[in-house]
Design a protein around this motif. Structure first.
Motif, short mmCIF file in Angstrom:
data_model
loop_
_atom_site.label_atom_id
_atom_site.label_comp_id
_atom_site.label_asym_id
_atom_site.label_seq_id
_atom_site.Cartn_x
_atom_site.Cartn_y
_atom_site.Cartn_z
N GLY A 34 0.81 -1.20 0.00
CA GLY A 34 0.00 0.00 0.00
C GLY A 34 0.85 1.26 0.00
O GLY A 34 2.07 1.21 -0.21
N MET A 35 0.20 2.38 0.26
CA MET A 35 0.90 3.66 0.29
C MET A 35 0.28 4.56 1.34
O MET A 35 -0.93 4.52 1.58
CB MET A 35 0.78 4.37 -1.07
CG MET A 35 1.52 3.70 -2.20
SD MET A 35 1.34 4.62 -3.75
CE MET A 35 2.45 5.99 -3.47
N ALA A 36 1.11 5.39 1.92
CA ALA A 36 0.64 6.40 2.87
C ALA A 36 -0.04 7.53 2.09
O ALA A 36 0.29 7.79 0.93
CB ALA A 36 1.80 6.95 3.68
N ALA A 37 -0.98 8.18 2.72
CA ALA A 37 -1.72 9.26 2.08
C ALA A 37 -0.79 10.34 1.52
O ALA A 37 -0.99 10.82 0.40
CB ALA A 37 -2.73 9.86 3.05
N ARG A 68 -4.40 2.04 9.89
CA ARG A 68 -3.55 2.98 10.62
C ARG A 68 -2.27 2.27 11.00
O ARG A 68 -2.28 1.17 11.55
CB ARG A 68 -4.25 3.49 11.87
CG ARG A 68 -3.37 4.49 12.63
CD ARG A 68 -4.13 5.32 13.61
NE ARG A 68 -5.07 6.25 13.04
CZ ARG A 68 -4.77 7.41 12.47
NH1 ARG A 68 -3.51 7.76 12.32
NH2 ARG A 68 -5.70 8.20 12.01
N ARG A 69 -1.15 2.89 10.64
CA ARG A 69 0.17 2.39 11.03
C ARG A 69 0.89 3.55 11.69
O ARG A 69 1.27 4.50 11.01
CB ARG A 69 0.93 1.90 9.79
CG ARG A 69 2.15 1.09 10.16
CD ARG A 69 2.93 0.61 8.96
NE ARG A 69 2.16 -0.25 8.10
CZ ARG A 69 2.40 -0.39 6.79
NH1 ARG A 69 3.37 0.29 6.22
NH2 ARG A 69 1.67 -1.20 6.07
N ILE A 74 -2.42 4.02 5.86
CA ILE A 74 -1.92 3.30 4.70
C ILE A 74 -3.13 2.82 3.91
O ILE A 74 -4.06 2.24 4.47
CB ILE A 74 -1.04 2.09 5.11
CG1 ILE A 74 0.11 2.55 6.01
CG2 ILE A 74 -0.54 1.35 3.88
CD1 ILE A 74 1.06 3.54 5.40
N TYR A 75 -3.10 3.05 2.62
CA TYR A 75 -4.20 2.66 1.74
C TYR A 75 -3.73 1.56 0.81
O TYR A 75 -2.61 1.59 0.31
CB TYR A 75 -4.69 3.86 0.94
CG TYR A 75 -5.36 4.88 1.81
CD1 TYR A 75 -6.73 4.81 2.06
CD2 TYR A 75 -4.63 5.89 2.43
CE1 TYR A 75 -7.35 5.74 2.89
CE2 TYR A 75 -5.25 6.81 3.25
CZ TYR A 75 -6.60 6.73 3.48
OH TYR A 75 -7.20 7.63 4.31
#
Length: 116
Positions: A34-37, A68-69, A74-75
């Motif tokens: 995934g990726m962080a906003a 939430r990390r 994280i999406y």
């Protein structure tokens, strides 16, 4: 996993916008990590306020998941939902004959992490 017409319409409607489509494709490419906003906003060049709106829209449509990390969100693309949607669209491919192109399910890939 089965999908109903109204859920398929919601998912397709969520993807029927330039930024959301680009966002979803980016998350598909990111794989299971995934990726962080913040990284998404930077990669797409979209302001944070707009990004939040698009992320929420795709989340409501069931196409992405958030986790939430620490202090980051994280999406990730929801590959099961994506495959179900594609399966729904292809359900009666070629009149239901077995001679249709093979169903290719997409599975998430982990990014190879480089060690320093």
């Amino acid at each position: 996993m089965e999908i109903k017409a109204d859920s398929a319409l919601a998912a397709l409607g969520a993807l029927a916008q330039e930024h959301r489509l680009a966002l979803f494709r980016l998350l598909v490419q990111a794989g299971e990590d995934g990726m962080a906003a913040g990284a998404i906003a930077e990669a797409l060049g979209v302001p944070n306020s707009s990004l939040s709106f698009h992320l929420a829209h795709l989340t409501r449509a069931g196409l992405i998941r958030q986790e939430r990390r620490s202090r980051s969100l994280i999406y990730r693309a929801d590959y099961a939902a994506m495959n179900t949607l594609v399966g729904y669209l292809m359900e009666n491919c070629c009149g239901g004959s077995a001679s249709c192109a093979p169903v290719a399910a997409c599975t998430p890939q982990s990014r190879q992490r480089k060690s320093a």
